[in-house]
Design a protein around this motif. Sequence first.
Motif, PDB file in Angstrom:
ATOM      1  N   MET A   1       0.854  -1.173   0.000  1.00  0.00           N
ATOM      2  CA  MET A   1       0.000   0.000   0.000  1.00  0.00           C
ATOM      3  C   MET A   1       0.900   1.237   0.000  1.00  0.00           C
ATOM      4  N   ASP A   2       0.552   2.202  -0.818  1.00  0.00           N
ATOM      5  CA  ASP A   2       1.314   3.442  -0.898  1.00  0.00           C
ATOM      6  C   ASP A   2       1.171   4.250   0.383  1.00  0.00           C
ATOM      7  N   GLU A   3       2.169   5.075   0.654  1.00  0.00           N
ATOM      8  CA  GLU A   3       2.180   5.884   1.872  1.00  0.00           C
ATOM      9  C   GLU A   3       0.942   6.790   1.954  1.00  0.00           C
ATOM     10  N   ILE A   4       0.553   7.374   0.836  1.00  0.00           N
ATOM     11  CA  ILE A   4      -0.618   8.259   0.845  1.00  0.00           C
ATOM     12  C   ILE A   4      -1.876   7.494   1.247  1.00  0.00           C
ATOM     13  N   ASP A   5      -1.963   6.236   0.837  1.00  0.00           N
ATOM     14  CA  ASP A   5      -3.124   5.427   1.201  1.00  0.00           C
ATOM     15  C   ASP A   5      -3.131   5.089   2.692  1.00  0.00           C
ATOM     16  N   ILE A   6      -1.948   4.931   3.271  1.00  0.00           N
ATOM     17  CA  ILE A   6      -1.849   4.713   4.717  1.00  0.00           C
ATOM     18  C   ILE A   6      -2.434   5.915   5.450  1.00  0.00           C
ATOM     19  N   TRP A   7      -2.017   7.109   5.054  1.00  0.00           N
ATOM     20  CA  TRP A   7      -2.491   8.334   5.714  1.00  0.00           C
ATOM     21  C   TRP A   7      -3.988   8.550   5.466  1.00  0.00           C
ATOM     22  N   ALA A  40      -0.846  -7.723   5.391  1.00  0.00           N
ATOM     23  CA  ALA A  40      -1.945  -6.882   5.870  1.00  0.00           C
ATOM     24  C   ALA A  40      -1.683  -6.423   7.301  1.00  0.00           C
ATOM     25  N   VAL A  41      -1.099  -7.293   8.114  1.00  0.00           N
ATOM     26  CA  VAL A  41      -0.744  -6.896   9.481  1.00  0.00           C
ATOM     27  C   VAL A  41       0.206  -5.710   9.420  1.00  0.00           C
ATOM     28  N   SER A  42       1.199  -5.793   8.557  1.00  0.00           N
ATOM     29  CA  SER A  42       2.168  -4.709   8.403  1.00  0.00           C
ATOM     30  C   SER A  42       1.493  -3.401   7.995  1.00  0.00           C
ATOM     31  N   VAL A  43       0.541  -3.486   7.097  1.00  0.00           N
ATOM     32  CA  VAL A  43      -0.191  -2.294   6.661  1.00  0.00           C
ATOM     33  C   VAL A  43      -0.956  -1.687   7.835  1.00  0.00           C
ATOM     34  N   TRP A  44      -1.637  -2.509   8.615  1.00  0.00           N
ATOM     35  CA  TRP A  44      -2.421  -1.980   9.734  1.00  0.00           C
ATOM     36  C   TRP A  44      -1.540  -1.395  10.827  1.00  0.00           C
TER      37      TRP A  44
END
Length: 66
Positions: A1-7, A40-44
């Motif tokens: 997931m891109d950084e902007i999507d994280i934010w 997915a864990v890493s993304v969350w």
Amino acid sequence: MDEIDIWRTAKILIDSHGDDASIEAAMRADRALDDGLPEAVSVWVRVMDAIEDLKRLKPRDDEAVN
């Protein structure tokens, strides 16, 4: 997931869950762990970090301010 999507995800969780946004992200990370989805864990976890950054009222001591 891109950084902007994280934010963006962090902001959406704050808007929809308020002070419980971090808890919601942690529960989603737990579900991903239970489902065997380490990516997915890493993304969350990244989303949880972004939530905490967005909720901070003042910068960290080592953080530059414009």
